[in-house]
Design an enzyme around this catalytic site. Structure first.
Site, PDB file in Angstrom:
ATOM      1  N   LYS A 112       0.928  -1.246  -0.011  1.00 62.59           N
ATOM      2  CA  LYS A 112      -0.011  -0.066   0.192  1.00 62.59           C
ATOM      3  C   LYS A 112       0.842   1.152   0.051  1.00 62.59           C
ATOM      4  O   LYS A 112       0.625   2.200  -0.479  1.00 62.59           O
ATOM      5  CB  LYS A 112      -1.164  -0.216   1.355  1.00 62.59           C
ATOM      6  CG  LYS A 112      -2.088  -0.902   0.795  1.00 62.59           C
ATOM      7  CD  LYS A 112      -3.401  -0.874   1.988  1.00 62.59           C
ATOM      8  CE  LYS A 112      -4.448  -1.542   1.407  1.00 62.59           C
ATOM      9  NZ  LYS A 112      -5.222  -2.268   2.532  1.00 62.59           N
ATOM     10  N   LYS A 192      -5.005 -10.306  -7.736  1.00 62.01           N
ATOM     11  CA  LYS A 192      -6.313 -10.974  -6.887  1.00 62.01           C
ATOM     12  C   LYS A 192      -7.591 -10.042  -7.220  1.00 62.01           C
ATOM     13  O   LYS A 192      -7.322  -8.585  -7.533  1.00 62.01           O
ATOM     14  CB  LYS A 192      -5.715 -10.979  -5.305  1.00 62.01           C
ATOM     15  CG  LYS A 192      -6.692 -10.025  -4.585  1.00 62.01           C
ATOM     16  CD  LYS A 192      -6.320  -9.982  -3.238  1.00 62.01           C
ATOM     17  CE  LYS A 192      -7.076  -8.847  -2.294  1.00 62.01           C
ATOM     18  NZ  LYS A 192      -7.808  -8.818  -1.279  1.00 62.01           N
ATOM     19  N   LYS A 195     -12.150  -5.133  -5.203  1.00 64.84           N
ATOM     20  CA  LYS A 195     -12.959  -4.133  -5.353  1.00 64.84           C
ATOM     21  C   LYS A 195     -12.346  -3.035  -5.781  1.00 64.84           C
ATOM     22  O   LYS A 195     -12.838  -2.343  -6.633  1.00 64.84           O
ATOM     23  CB  LYS A 195     -13.839  -3.771  -4.070  1.00 64.84           C
ATOM     24  CG  LYS A 195     -14.734  -4.930  -3.665  1.00 64.84           C
ATOM     25  CD  LYS A 195     -15.127  -4.647  -2.047  1.00 64.84           C
ATOM     26  CE  LYS A 195     -14.874  -5.859  -1.119  1.00 64.84           C
ATOM     27  NZ  LYS A 195     -15.068  -5.552   0.210  1.00 64.84           N
TER      28      LYS A 195
HETATM   29  P1  ADP Z   1     -11.504  -6.711  -0.735  1.00 69.73           P
HETATM   30  O1  ADP Z   1      -9.940  -7.370  -0.511  1.00 69.73           O
HETATM   31  O2  ADP Z   1     -12.001  -7.030  -2.061  1.00 69.73           O
HETATM   32  O3  ADP Z   1     -11.303  -5.076  -0.236  1.00 69.73           O
HETATM   33  P2  ADP Z   1     -12.099  -7.687   1.920  1.00 69.73           P
HETATM   34  O4  ADP Z   1     -10.771  -7.147   2.218  1.00 69.73           O
HETATM   35  O5  ADP Z   1     -13.195  -7.120   2.573  1.00 69.73           O
HETATM   36  O6  ADP Z   1     -12.147  -7.744   0.419  1.00 69.73           O
HETATM   37  O7  ADP Z   1     -11.952  -9.184   2.280  1.00 69.73           O
HETATM   38  C1  ADP Z   1     -13.072 -10.058   2.776  1.00 69.73           C
HETATM   39  C2  ADP Z   1     -12.713 -11.585   2.645  1.00 69.73           C
HETATM   40  O8  ADP Z   1     -12.675 -11.860   1.188  1.00 69.73           O
HETATM   41  C3  ADP Z   1     -11.168 -11.736   3.268  1.00 69.73           C
HETATM   42  O9  ADP Z   1     -11.294 -12.784   4.010  1.00 69.73           O
HETATM   43  C4  ADP Z   1     -10.338 -12.027   2.218  1.00 69.73           C
HETATM   44  O10 ADP Z   1      -9.432 -12.756   2.514  1.00 69.73           O
HETATM   45  C5  ADP Z   1     -11.278 -12.558   1.133  1.00 69.73           C
HETATM   46  N1  ADP Z   1     -10.849 -12.119  -0.429  1.00 69.73           N
HETATM   47  C6  ADP Z   1     -10.914 -10.854  -0.902  1.00 69.73           C
HETATM   48  N2  ADP Z   1     -10.482 -11.174  -2.055  1.00 69.73           N
HETATM   49  C7  ADP Z   1     -10.244 -12.250  -2.386  1.00 69.73           C
HETATM   50  C8  ADP Z   1      -9.814 -13.054  -3.587  1.00 69.73           C
HETATM   51  N3  ADP Z   1      -9.602 -12.314  -4.526  1.00 69.73           N
HETATM   52  N4  ADP Z   1      -9.788 -14.430  -3.534  1.00 69.73           N
HETATM   53  C9  ADP Z   1      -9.938 -14.918  -2.353  1.00 69.73           C
HETATM   54  N5  ADP Z   1     -10.310 -14.445  -1.243  1.00 69.73           N
HETATM   55  C10 ADP Z   1     -10.525 -13.157  -1.111  1.00 69.73           C
END
Ligand code: ADP
Length: 324
Positions: A112, A192, A195
């Protein structure tokens, strides 16, 4: 007593299939065997969210997604992080036992800093301590997460060990629980699914939106012409099809290598299978969206139930740390 599960999602937008396949499916599956606490972690969203005017709507949308995916308020505690303010106190207390050097070496922090050097706030470096506080406030034994969260969870375990050593056995060392698809790559085929990167498919997208997004997905970059043989091992669309249509995958792999199927047809088939898989979830979401009072009440009730556990933990921690 059942083991306790805790996990959280950031309300930075509607949930996507990476969240669902990487973590959400386990949230739902674990409800029957564990004592589950699921949280929409709004304070975490503040570390990177520039437009906080969207936050309330994002929280509501994330809750709709979780309920539509199958979280059941009769079985699980479902709440919003900041509605249980005890989190802030535990966060402050755990900050005192966490060496700064541990936080500076966290890979997601380094990443980040690289991507947004102008927005490196104090909260960002403390993010893993806040996440640890979430898990510890509810004394969770198991944390269903995607693979990207493993370094944070490792840090949480280190903090637990340090706390328990200094102040006596207090917290279990939380264990990660991964799904069979712990890292979903985005439609760009490289990062990955996330959002914030816009390479995602929302759970709540319409079938048409899903198809449009999938048709834009990157496949095997070496395959320029329909007649070129494909390399499924480097193709993210293949990986997704493997998940959604495991029964077809042997044939598909052979057809791709022999150029019997083109990428356009392959993507169309993927879009259809995702739409089939999510049809029931999407229908439930539409029903829930028509009952905003119910959805709101889930948050209110969840916070009350979560706070009972949080207060107990905080009293114990404050007593062990000599504050009361
Ligand atoms: P983002 O990374 O989209 O902002 P969050 O941080 O809110 O989402 O993650 C919520 C859950 O979803 C966490 O347990 C995270 O490890 C899982 N997660 C988020 N993106 C992925 C992905 N691309 N593949 C697998 N798990 C994911």
């Amino acid at each position: 007593m059942n083991k306790r599960v805790f996990s959280g999602v950031r309300p930075t937008g509607r949930l996507h299939i990476g969240n669902y396949l990487g973590a959400g499916k386990n949230y739902v599956a674990m409800q029957n065997e564990y004592d589950c606490v699921y949280c929409i972690v709004d304070l975490h969203a503040l570390t990177t969210l520039e437009d906080t005017g969207k936050l309330q709507n994002n929280i509501y949308e994330a809750l709709l997604d979780l309920l539509a995916a199958g979280l059941d308020p009769q079985k699980s505690v479902i709440f919003v992080q900041s509605h249980v303010p005890e989190i802030n106190e535990l966060f402050a207390l755990l900050s005192m036992v966490t060496p700064l050097s541990w936080l500076l070496r966290v890979p997601t922090f380094k990443e980040k800093v690289r991507l947004h050097p102008q927005n490196v706030n104090y909260g960002l470096v403390g993010y893993p301590v806040l996440m640890t506080s979430d898990i510890l406030l509810y004394k969770a034994d198991v944390v269903p997460v995607g693979e990207d969260q493993l370094p944070h969870l490792e840090l949480a375990r280190e903090i637990v060990r340090r706390f328990n050593e200094h102040f006596g056995e207090t917290f279990p060392e939380p264990q990660a629980k991964l799904t069979n698809f712990p890292l979903v790559v985005g439609l760009d085929g490289k990062d990955k699914m996330s959002k914030s990167l816009g390479n995602h498919i929302e759970l709540a997208a319409t079938a048409e939106e899903t198809t449009k997004k999938v048709m834009s997905a990157v496949t095997d970059p070496a395959r320029k012409l329909r007649s070129d043989p494909g390399h499924p091992e480097v193709c993210n669309v293949f990986k997704l099809r493997k998940h959604f249509e495991p029964e077809l995958i042997t044939q598909l792999e052979a057809d791709c290598r022999e150029a019997k199927i083109g990428c356009v047809d392959c993507k169309r088939a993927l879009a259809d299978s995702i739409n089939r898989d999510l049809a029931a979830l999407r229908a439930r979401r539409v029903e829930l969206a028509a009952k905003p009072e119910y959805v709101h009440q889930v948050m209110v009730d969840g916070a009350k139930r979560a706070q009972i556990i949080a207060r107990q933990t905080l009293d114990e921690v404050k007593s062990k740390m000599g504050l009361i």
